[in-house]
Design an enzyme around this catalytic site. Structure first.
Site, PDB file in Angstrom:
ATOM      1  N   GLU A   8       5.863 -60.486  -7.614  1.00 34.09           N
ATOM      2  CA  GLU A   8       5.155 -60.381  -7.555  1.00 34.09           C
ATOM      3  C   GLU A   8       4.546 -59.491  -8.270  1.00 34.09           C
ATOM      4  O   GLU A   8       4.522 -57.968  -7.652  1.00 34.09           O
ATOM      5  CB  GLU A   8       4.656 -60.423  -5.901  1.00 34.09           C
ATOM      6  CG  GLU A   8       2.574 -60.377  -6.014  1.00 34.09           C
ATOM      7  CD  GLU A   8       1.891 -59.173  -5.796  1.00 34.09           C
ATOM      8  OE1 GLU A   8       2.553 -58.670  -4.831  1.00 34.09           O
ATOM      9  OE2 GLU A   8       1.086 -58.694  -5.866  1.00 34.09           O
ATOM     10  N   CYS A  63      -2.357 -54.457  -6.952  1.00 34.40           N
ATOM     11  CA  CYS A  63      -2.424 -55.718  -7.596  1.00 34.40           C
ATOM     12  C   CYS A  63      -3.373 -56.612  -8.138  1.00 34.40           C
ATOM     13  O   CYS A  63      -4.519 -56.735  -8.993  1.00 34.40           O
ATOM     14  CB  CYS A  63      -1.410 -56.094  -7.174  1.00 34.40           C
ATOM     15  SG  CYS A  63      -1.467 -56.715  -6.048  1.00 34.40           S
ATOM     16  N   ASN A  92       2.107 -49.038  -2.249  1.00 33.95           N
ATOM     17  CA  ASN A  92       0.997 -49.466  -1.702  1.00 33.95           C
ATOM     18  C   ASN A  92       0.053 -49.880   0.116  1.00 33.95           C
ATOM     19  O   ASN A  92      -0.669 -50.167   0.137  1.00 33.95           O
ATOM     20  CB  ASN A  92       0.107 -50.128  -2.525  1.00 33.95           C
ATOM     21  CG  ASN A  92      -0.271 -51.191  -2.964  1.00 33.95           C
ATOM     22  OD1 ASN A  92       1.486 -51.722  -2.477  1.00 33.95           O
ATOM     23  ND2 ASN A  92      -1.015 -52.070  -4.041  1.00 33.95           N
TER      24      ASN A  92
END
Ligand code: G3P
Length: 480
Positions: A254, A288, A158
């Site tokens: 992450e 996220c 992304n």
């Protein structure tokens, strides 16, 4: 058919085709056509890339920091020069609006420059022996940070440029070399970013781009003895698998999130709605840090639902080439998953306030009210434009539901009572809490942390430099 170029992988400063002759097709999520192919490389080609990195890193760590800095400044400059070309590729490859894609490239150049400035002002420390009982004045410890060696950088689809450079720049300025394994959908964008890196004239072997099938090179990379640190951004399942495979090396992960927006009875609802809609639906919620559920006090829920509906229905929907906010999701399986969460909620009694409309992998922004804890969307991460509203009767209930999540990335609290905001924030099990603002990673020098299923370690420029270095102590024993 679009002009579908076959891109090479990059090792030791050279662009190469794989010996396998095999490639992986990259399909555009909104053009629904192949926009390029990347190499499916072999384990042996991975070995060569890592050997190149190990060799290059030795010299690179020895050159003065200011000299390393000059290369990274040049890289940032080349990225700005290529911003339109790279933005167009990002748009076609991951379906991000051209405006957001161009902003991503500029944000990356800013990131690189700030990383250099941060590194130039990070200094070690010294300690005297006699500050400890029985210690001698003639013992002086000199503590400095040294590079780890070869960093394996694995960014998500992304932010194929920004989240890649967020790993590459701190690694390089600290004296490391990098094995860069882009997400397959995003690999062409990553390769274009490395074209800018190549133009900056770095010594050969410092960044090596490996592309290929996860089933062939994924675990091989993670378990490779030549890798000294791994920085991964991506899904929780993949991150957990990676952590189990990696050896005794430092990891920064992450991962996913289910960031709640807690809306108290006294909140400024206009502000909350603006922030929540932007935080939940930018880039179709494929972030996220997106807001992925609303925990709203039942006394203001009806009013808020009305405001949310009006704001969501203003969102533009369609092709990223026309700068729409709601764009087709990265692929059909992602859209299928989001739709399954919506369908499950409806079957269990949720109310569709707006949305629940799909055209191929484009899902219209969907707001679900009366969501209860037995519904999958209360807990699972859609990574798409579906937002559940859970009505709560108290702050305690909101905190309980927020902390019951497997994730712990960020949370937002909307209230006019700053004491209450901090009281709630202190009880939330997350990396960060936003008060009266949407959940988000930026600005990029802030620490960026995920706990529980949202990851381990910390990013953000200073923290990333620290995570890609270690302390080394040299003790000077003075003789009288
Ligand atoms: O999804 C990755 C995460 O880093 C999102 O970043 O800047 O959109 O909050 P941002």
């Amino acid at each position: 058919m679009l002009n579908s170029t076959t891109y090479k992988f990059y090792v030791n400063g050279e662009w190469k085709e794989s010996q396998t002759g095999q490639t992986i097709e990259i399909k555009s999520p909104y053009l629904h056509e192949t926009i390029g192919k990347v190499q499916a490389i072999t384990k042996e080609e991975v070995d060569n890339a890592i050997s190149s990195a190990q060799e290059a890193q030795k010299q690179w760590a020895d050159i003065p920091l200011q000299q390393r800095a000059s290369y990274l400044y040049k890289w940032a400059e080349e990225l700005v020069n290529m911003q339109y070309e790279i933005a167009e590729i990002i748009m076609k490859e991951v379906g991000k609006s051209f405006k957001d894609a161009k902003n991503e490239v500029i944000r990356t150049a800013d990131f690189i420059r700030y990383t250099v400035e941060e590194a130039l002002h990070m200094h070690g420390q010294s300690m005297k022996g006699d500050s400890f009982p029985g210690g001698s004045k003639s013992k002086i410890a000199i503590i400095e940070r040294v590079p780890l060696g070869v960093v394996l950088a694995i960014p998500p689809f992304n932010y194929p440029v920004n989240l890649a450079a967020a790993k590459l720049a701190p690694a390089l300025i600290s004296g490391n070399a990098v094995i860069f394994k882009p997400a397959t959908q995003g690999a062409i964008s990553g390769i274009k970013m490395i074209e800018a890196f190549h133009k900056a004239g770095f010594p050969k072997g410092l960044i090596n781009v490996v592309t290929g099938r996860g089933s062939v090179i994924g675990d091989y990379l993670v378990e490779h003895k030549g890798i000294d640190m791994i920085s991964f951004t991506g899904g929780t399942n993949t991150g957990t698998h990676l952590a189990k495979k990696a050896g005794m090396i430092p990891l920064v992960l992450e991962l996913g999130g289910k960031d709640p927006a807690i809306v108290r009875e006294d909140a400024d609802l206009e502000n909350a709605v603006q922030q929540i809609v932007s935080g939940a639906f930018s880039y179709s919620g494929q972030r996220c840090t997106a807001i992925k559920r609303i925990l709203v006090n039942e006394n203001v829920a009806d009013e808020m639902i009305g405001l949310l509906k009006a704001e969501i229905e203003k969102l533009t929907v369609g092709s990223p080439a026309e700068d729409n906010t709601i764009v087709p999701l990265i692929d059909d399986s992602s859209a299928d998953f989001v739709q399954s969460l919506i369908d499950d909620a409806i079957e269990k009694g949720a109310t569709v306030v707006t949305g629940n409309k799909r055209e191929q992998n484009l899902i219209y922004p969907t707001l679900l009210d009366q969501v209860t804890e037995d519904m999958r969307i209360a807990w699972e991460e859609p990574f798409g434009p579906a937002l559940p509203v859970i009505r709560v009767s108290s702050d305690e209930e909101a905190i309980h539901i927020a902390n019951a999540s497997e994730f712990g990335l960020q949370a937002s609290i909307f209230t006019k009572d700053i004491n209450k905001a901090f009281s709630i924030a202190n009880k939330l099990e997350t990396g960060s809490v936003q008060i009266n603002g949407k959940t988000e990673r930026g600005p990029d020098h802030f620490p960026f942390i995920g706990i529980k299923g949202s990851g381990m370690g910390a990013q953000g420029i200073h923290k990333s430099i620290e995570s890609m270095t270690r302390e080394k102590v040299t003790v000077l024993n003075l003789t009288d």
